[in-house]
Scaffold this active site. Structure first.
Site, PDB file in Angstrom:
ATOM      1  N   HIS A 185       0.824  -1.211   0.000  1.00 39.21           N
ATOM      2  CA  HIS A 185       0.000   0.000   0.000  1.00 39.21           C
ATOM      3  C   HIS A 185       0.856   1.258   0.000  1.00 39.21           C
ATOM      4  O   HIS A 185       2.036   1.223   0.295  1.00 39.21           O
ATOM      5  CB  HIS A 185      -0.977   0.024   1.189  1.00 39.21           C
ATOM      6  N   HIS A 238       3.910   7.441   3.226  1.00 42.67           N
ATOM      7  CA  HIS A 238       4.855   6.332   3.187  1.00 42.67           C
ATOM      8  C   HIS A 238       4.479   5.324   2.105  1.00 42.67           C
ATOM      9  O   HIS A 238       3.381   5.373   1.561  1.00 42.67           O
ATOM     10  CB  HIS A 238       4.931   5.621   4.544  1.00 42.67           C
ATOM     11  N   GLU A 263       7.667   1.589   5.007  1.00 46.23           N
ATOM     12  CA  GLU A 263       7.120   0.612   5.945  1.00 46.23           C
ATOM     13  C   GLU A 263       7.399  -0.777   5.376  1.00 46.23           C
ATOM     14  O   GLU A 263       7.183  -1.019   4.188  1.00 46.23           O
ATOM     15  CB  GLU A 263       5.614   0.809   6.113  1.00 46.23           C
TER      16      GLU A 263
END
Length: 147
Positions: free
Chosen positions: A8, A87, A136
């Site tokens: 994502h 992110h 991440e």
């Protein structure tokens, strides 16, 4: 370290409801999950699915809104009041191996490994060490788990 699937892209927003309307009405998104609070991470989260191949879900968009005065998203929104890309998140098969490999390369991990919005373990890497992008790293979710 081998690059895993882009799970994502995190988008910080001052209003999840306004962002949902944008993705639905302007971008044509039809798969928008219900927002939920993550008090442990200081955010409200909503996932927007993009279409993948053969009817699967592609890369998700993770809308994140500050939840409470101590939210880590406040600083980002102070610099970017309209919101924006916060992110990028990549999957790895084993979070502990990945963390050890990144650290062995001299990449700095921000904070502890913890449970993320998909219900799997995650950690974040310092943008200065990752080509300017807050990155991440998440353990690949088990089939049928998470959002």
């Amino acid at each position: 370290m081998k690059l895993g699937r882009l799970n994502h892209i995190g988008i910080a927003t001052p209003s999840i409801q306004d962002s949902i309307a944008y993705y639905r009405d302007v971008m044509g998104a039809t798969e928008i999950h219900e927002p939920f609070d993550m008090p442990s991470n200081g955010v409200k989260v909503c996932f927007v699915d993009t279409p993948g191949e053969n009817g699967t879900t592609g890369t998700q968009i993770e809308l994140i809104e500050p939840l409470g005065a101590d939210s880590p998203i406040h600083g980002f929104l102070a610099k970017n009041p309209s919101g924006g890309q916060h992110h990028m998140c990549y999957e790895v098969p084993d979070i502990h191996v990945a963390r050890a490999e990144f650290e062995a390369m001299g990449k700095r991990v921000l904070g502890d490994t913890r449970i993320g919005a998909h219900g799997t373990l995650v950690f974040f890497l310092l943008p200065r060490d990752m080509n300017g992008i807050l990155t991440e790293i998440m353990e690949t979710p088990k089939a049928g788990a998470g959002h």
